[in-house]
Design an enzyme around this catalytic site. Structure first.
Site, PDB file in Angstrom:
ATOM      1  N   CYS A   1      -0.733  11.351 -12.963  1.00 47.40           N
ATOM      2  CA  CYS A   1      -1.909  10.840 -13.679  1.00 47.40           C
ATOM      3  C   CYS A   1      -2.242  11.687 -14.909  1.00 47.40           C
ATOM      4  O   CYS A   1      -2.836  11.190 -15.867  1.00 47.40           O
ATOM      5  CB  CYS A   1      -3.122  10.803 -12.754  1.00 47.40           C
TER       6      CYS A   1
ATOM      7  N   CYS B   1     -16.025   0.307  -7.960  1.00 49.99           N
ATOM      8  CA  CYS B   1     -15.839   1.714  -7.591  1.00 49.99           C
ATOM      9  C   CYS B   1     -14.398   2.164  -7.827  1.00 49.99           C
ATOM     10  O   CYS B   1     -14.139   3.344  -8.075  1.00 49.99           O
ATOM     11  CB  CYS B   1     -16.244   1.937  -6.138  1.00 49.99           C
TER      12      CYS B   1
ATOM     13  N   CYS C   1     -17.003   5.065   2.894  1.00 47.53           N
ATOM     14  CA  CYS C   1     -16.276   3.939   2.301  1.00 47.53           C
ATOM     15  C   CYS C   1     -15.804   3.037   3.440  1.00 47.53           C
ATOM     16  O   CYS C   1     -15.456   3.547   4.523  1.00 47.53           O
ATOM     17  CB  CYS C   1     -15.078   4.463   1.496  1.00 47.53           C
ATOM     18  N   ASP C   2     -15.770   1.729   3.207  1.00 47.10           N
ATOM     19  CA  ASP C   2     -15.372   0.843   4.298  1.00 47.10           C
ATOM     20  C   ASP C   2     -13.890   0.963   4.642  1.00 47.10           C
ATOM     21  O   ASP C   2     -13.473   0.582   5.742  1.00 47.10           O
ATOM     22  CB  ASP C   2     -15.756  -0.613   4.022  1.00 47.10           C
TER      23      ASP C   2
ATOM     24  N   CYS D   1      -7.615   4.615  -6.861  1.00 50.06           N
ATOM     25  CA  CYS D   1      -8.489   4.433  -5.693  1.00 50.06           C
ATOM     26  C   CYS D   1      -8.068   5.383  -4.574  1.00 50.06           C
ATOM     27  O   CYS D   1      -6.877   5.519  -4.265  1.00 50.06           O
ATOM     28  CB  CYS D   1      -8.380   2.979  -5.229  1.00 50.06           C
TER      29      CYS D   1
ATOM     30  N   CYS E   1     -15.387 -10.652  15.046  1.00 48.90           N
ATOM     31  CA  CYS E   1     -15.172 -11.783  14.144  1.00 48.90           C
ATOM     32  C   CYS E   1     -14.707 -12.992  14.943  1.00 48.90           C
ATOM     33  O   CYS E   1     -14.074 -12.854  15.995  1.00 48.90           O
ATOM     34  CB  CYS E   1     -14.119 -11.421  13.092  1.00 48.90           C
TER      35      CYS E   1
ATOM     36  N   TYR F   1      -4.307  -9.433   8.370  1.00 46.24           N
ATOM     37  CA  TYR F   1      -4.433  -8.255   7.517  1.00 46.24           C
ATOM     38  C   TYR F   1      -5.768  -7.525   7.636  1.00 46.24           C
ATOM     39  O   TYR F   1      -6.054  -6.619   6.856  1.00 46.24           O
ATOM     40  CB  TYR F   1      -4.178  -8.604   6.055  1.00 46.24           C
ATOM     41  N   CYS F   2      -6.599  -7.874   8.606  1.00 44.21           N
ATOM     42  CA  CYS F   2      -7.940  -7.288   8.713  1.00 44.21           C
ATOM     43  C   CYS F   2      -7.863  -5.806   9.088  1.00 44.21           C
ATOM     44  O   CYS F   2      -7.448  -5.447  10.187  1.00 44.21           O
ATOM     45  CB  CYS F   2      -8.779  -8.040   9.735  1.00 44.21           C
TER      46      CYS F   2
ATOM     47  N   CYS G   1      -7.654 -12.543  11.504  1.00 45.09           N
ATOM     48  CA  CYS G   1      -6.786 -12.477  10.327  1.00 45.09           C
ATOM     49  C   CYS G   1      -5.775 -11.339  10.463  1.00 45.09           C
ATOM     50  O   CYS G   1      -6.136 -10.224  10.841  1.00 45.09           O
ATOM     51  CB  CYS G   1      -7.625 -12.289   9.070  1.00 45.09           C
TER      52      CYS G   1
END
Length: 368
Positions: free
Chosen positions: A312, A251, A272-273, A325, A15, A21-22, A19
């Site tokens: 839950c 999602c 998942c990313d 999530c 990048c 918080y990346c 940043c």
């Protein structure tokens, strides 16, 4: 026919910004090379296998990073060539592009306009908010370049929305952030909480559940506008979808994860990313079929969402978040079976806003 969705990182975590918080930067341990660029043979293999697997169904190619603009205009023109080469007549193909918008120029604008790309632009709020976390490696602020990029997109009527990341220091005044977006006529907004786990603890930028709950309630108050909201906020739209008995398009609120896969620059695939890590690697596109990769994403990863944390089981809001999530279940203690780290945020938010959400639901239902 199948609907197929991929999140593709053609330059991995590379990048032009740095940043605070990346979370993508953590993948440097997996891919320690100084520069990451997807090779043409990887791109062709990826697109050809995806189009074949879709069997004429719609394909969504979401290009992310790092900063995908670093791959260059010609890379994406080649991607479109391959989509045309391997696609079927009449097949719907979408290209979605997430960018910090600081490198946009006339060449990129022509590409996006010609092929109807949809863009997500990362913008956290007014200058003092945006520049708190989102700076160049030199510490130079990035706000002015992002706004310049937005000007280029608007000038050519290229569709885009805003992705705003909310960290511990930038969550303090949700109305101020909201009013900024309204004042700049930015009407399609998405707010993402910055939460990560580094060296077995939460880093300083991570928003707390208490802060995030406060932020969401304040944001909703600003958005409500006596029951006539002026803008779309994705999280709020997702809740309305559920109240209208539709499946959430996010999602985060689905019954199961694993509907898309993440493809790194070298063809490695993850479910998942947030979970691009050694233990979650599903394989590589040169070694495993697309069918196997998606099956593994759903069976090995996606079904974990069906594990119900004890809290839950008795929660009246579980019909919305469906056990939370998986990333936010894992992030605090490294245990994916725990309840969502932001659970208290949502409990506060749902309790505070549900009566008004139901009024909006009823108003929408009457118009249908």
């Amino acid at each position: 026919m199948r609907k197929v969705e991929l999140l593709i990182k053609p330059v991995s975590y590379d990048c032009n910004l740095n940043c605070d918080y990346c979370f993508y930067k953590k993948t440097c341990c997996l891919y320690p090379e100084k520069k990451h660029r997807m090779k043409e043979n990887v791109l062709e293999k990826l697109i050809s296998k995806t189009m074949a697997y879709s069997d004429g169904g719609s394909c969504i190619f979401s290009w992310q990073g790092g900063e995908p603009l670093l791959a260059g205009v010609n890379f994406f023109r080649k991607a479109i060539e391959f989509q045309k080469k391997y696609g079927k007549s009449g097949q719907v193909v979408s290209n979605v592009f997430q960018t910090n918008a600081t490198m946009l120029n006339s060449k990129w604008i022509r590409l996006f306009k010609e092929y109807n790309f949809f863009l997500g632009v990362s913008l956290d709020g007014p200058p003092e908010v945006h520049n708190y976390y989102r700076r160049y490696a030199s510490s130079k602020e990035s706000f002015s370049k992002v706004m310049e990029g937005i000007y280029f997109l608007r000038k050519e009527d290229i569709k885009f929305n805003i992705l705003s990341t909310v960290g511990r220091e930038t969550a303090k005044d949700p109305k101020k952030n909201y009013d900024f977006f309204i004042s700049h006529e930015l009407h399609y907004l998405q707010f993402i909480p910055a939460v990560d786990r580094e060296n077995k603890k939460m880093p300083s930028f991570s928003i707390t559940p208490r802060q995030y709950g406060y932020f969401l309630c304040g944001l909703f108050d600003a958005w409500w506008n006596n029951g006539s909201p002026l803008v779309s906020i994705r999280l709020f739209d997702n809740i309305l979808e559920i109240l209208l008995r539709r499946e959430s398009s996010s999602c985060m609120f689905k019954n199961q994860c694993g509907e898309y896969i993440v493809v790194e620059y070298n063809g490695d695939v993850y479910p998942c990313d947030f979970f691009v890590s050694k233990e979650w690697k599903l394989g590589n596109i040169f070694e495993i079929s697309m069918e196997q990769l998606f099956d593994k994403a759903k069976s090995q990863f996606g079904k974990l969402k069906e594990i119900v944390p004890s809290d839950c089981q008795r929660c009246k809001w579980n019909f919305i978040c469906h056990n939370g999530c998986l990333w936010f279940r894992w992030v605090k203690n490294g245990n994916i079976r725990e309840k969502d780290y932001l659970c208290r945020s949502y409990e506060k938010f749902f309790s505070y806003t549900m009566e008004r959400f139901e009024k909006l639901r009823d108003s929408i239902a009457l118009k249908r």
